[in-house]
Design a protein around this motif. Sequence first.
Motif, PDB file in Angstrom:
ATOM      1  N   ASN A  78       1.675 -14.433  -0.905  1.00 44.04           N
ATOM      2  CA  ASN A  78       0.235 -14.630  -1.002  1.00 44.04           C
ATOM      3  C   ASN A  78      -0.257 -15.293   0.286  1.00 44.04           C
ATOM      4  O   ASN A  78       0.286 -16.304   0.722  1.00 44.04           O
ATOM      5  CB  ASN A  78      -0.104 -15.521  -2.204  1.00 44.04           C
ATOM      6  CG  ASN A  78      -1.598 -15.612  -2.436  1.00 44.04           C
ATOM      7  OD1 ASN A  78      -2.328 -14.643  -2.200  1.00 44.04           O
ATOM      8  ND2 ASN A  78      -2.062 -16.759  -2.914  1.00 44.04           N
ATOM      9  N   VAL A 114      -0.174 -10.036  -0.035  1.00 50.51           N
ATOM     10  CA  VAL A 114      -1.531 -10.179  -0.560  1.00 50.51           C
ATOM     11  C   VAL A 114      -2.417 -10.712   0.559  1.00 50.51           C
ATOM     12  O   VAL A 114      -2.098 -11.731   1.188  1.00 50.51           O
ATOM     13  CB  VAL A 114      -1.579 -11.146  -1.766  1.00 50.51           C
ATOM     14  CG1 VAL A 114      -3.007 -11.270  -2.282  1.00 50.51           C
ATOM     15  CG2 VAL A 114      -0.638 -10.670  -2.868  1.00 50.51           C
ATOM     16  N   TYR A 151      -6.792  -8.796  -2.208  1.00 46.06           N
ATOM     17  CA  TYR A 151      -7.183  -9.734  -3.263  1.00 46.06           C
ATOM     18  C   TYR A 151      -8.659  -9.632  -3.636  1.00 46.06           C
ATOM     19  O   TYR A 151      -9.065 -10.105  -4.707  1.00 46.06           O
ATOM     20  CB  TYR A 151      -6.841 -11.181  -2.870  1.00 46.06           C
ATOM     21  CG  TYR A 151      -7.676 -11.769  -1.753  1.00 46.06           C
ATOM     22  CD1 TYR A 151      -8.953 -12.279  -1.998  1.00 46.06           C
ATOM     23  CD2 TYR A 151      -7.170 -11.853  -0.455  1.00 46.06           C
ATOM     24  CE1 TYR A 151      -9.700 -12.818  -0.977  1.00 46.06           C
ATOM     25  CE2 TYR A 151      -7.918 -12.395   0.569  1.00 46.06           C
ATOM     26  CZ  TYR A 151      -9.186 -12.885   0.301  1.00 46.06           C
ATOM     27  OH  TYR A 151      -9.933 -13.426   1.329  1.00 46.06           O
ATOM     28  N   ASP A 183       3.616 -18.664  -2.035  1.00 42.55           N
ATOM     29  CA  ASP A 183       2.177 -18.887  -1.869  1.00 42.55           C
ATOM     30  C   ASP A 183       1.950 -19.586  -0.537  1.00 42.55           C
ATOM     31  O   ASP A 183       1.920 -20.810  -0.449  1.00 42.55           O
ATOM     32  CB  ASP A 183       1.644 -19.732  -3.033  1.00 42.55           C
ATOM     33  CG  ASP A 183       0.122 -19.776  -3.066  1.00 42.55           C
ATOM     34  OD1 ASP A 183      -0.507 -19.189  -2.169  1.00 42.55           O
ATOM     35  OD2 ASP A 183      -0.427 -20.412  -3.980  1.00 42.55           O
TER      36      ASP A 183
END
Length: 323
Positions: free
Chosen positions: A151, A175, A195, A212
């Motif tokens: 992410n 992402v 996203y 993340d």
Amino acid sequence: MKAIVIHQYGSPDVLRYQDIPTPTIKPDQVLVKIHASSVNPVDWKIRQGLLQPVSGYNFPKVLGSDLSGEVVEVGSQATRWRVGDQVYGFVNPLFGGAYAEYVAVPAGNLTYKPQNMTYAEAATVPIAGLTALQGLLDLGQLRPGQRVLINGASGGVGTFAVQIAVAMNADVTGVCGTSNVDLVKRLGAHTVIDYTQEDFTRQEIQYDIIFDAVGKQSFFNCEKILKSDGIYISTLPTIDNMGATLQTLFFAGKKSKLVLAQPTRRDLDALRDLIEAGKIQTVIDRTYPLNDLAEAHTYSEMGRTVGKIAITVNEGLQTINIE
């Protein structure tokens, strides 16, 4: 020497380009003539005063952590290094010192600069690259064939994380926002999620590792798309993430972990090997001279940086911006 100094916490306006004494080194340190540095969010968070309990109240302060340059003086215990060695690494962001022409660096915080990178390119690697490497390999125990989601795949840490996971033969999903989808594909991601069009936490697919890189999610939001022994790794120590890390520490099953880059020579060498093998490139959004650091911080704080922001310290240095 010239350096960027702050005399109080605040906006980019508190950054001052001024003369200060050149540092003296301890026996286990080397003095590096800095050719380039970079901007990391931790640098301007310290400048803003967001980390005052740990950054302290002693002024003036020289900020900056990433660096590449040339060894010009060697301490009596830093026997590995020689004057003239081209190096890269980082200093503790809380103590800073890299937004300057010279910095005293612990000998173990450095290794030889990648031969196929300019100084400016090399200076964008250490903190972001080590965060990605140590997060995926040390905390995530990444293995070939595993399914990994990154992410924030177009950011400073994310661009390295995608390439490291690809180099490890993982199945990589990145992402990012619409404008960066093509970039993340070029970095090697097998699947890219925009996203703005899709919430990745609502997928049916499950992952071995969710990294993340921008700290925009939490373990609890991502738990349902982790495999039964999956690992969520965040770069941001929020209350939720610290709580989840403690909560999952003592039980089998899904884990939450936090990554904080450590300047180990072994891992800096590993990054250099990947770079020189052509498996990692750095993505540089913008390059600023040291005396324009306030503008660089302002841009970084907007949260739109693709890859990294490089800071050149000596005139005449060149860098390659990846379009």
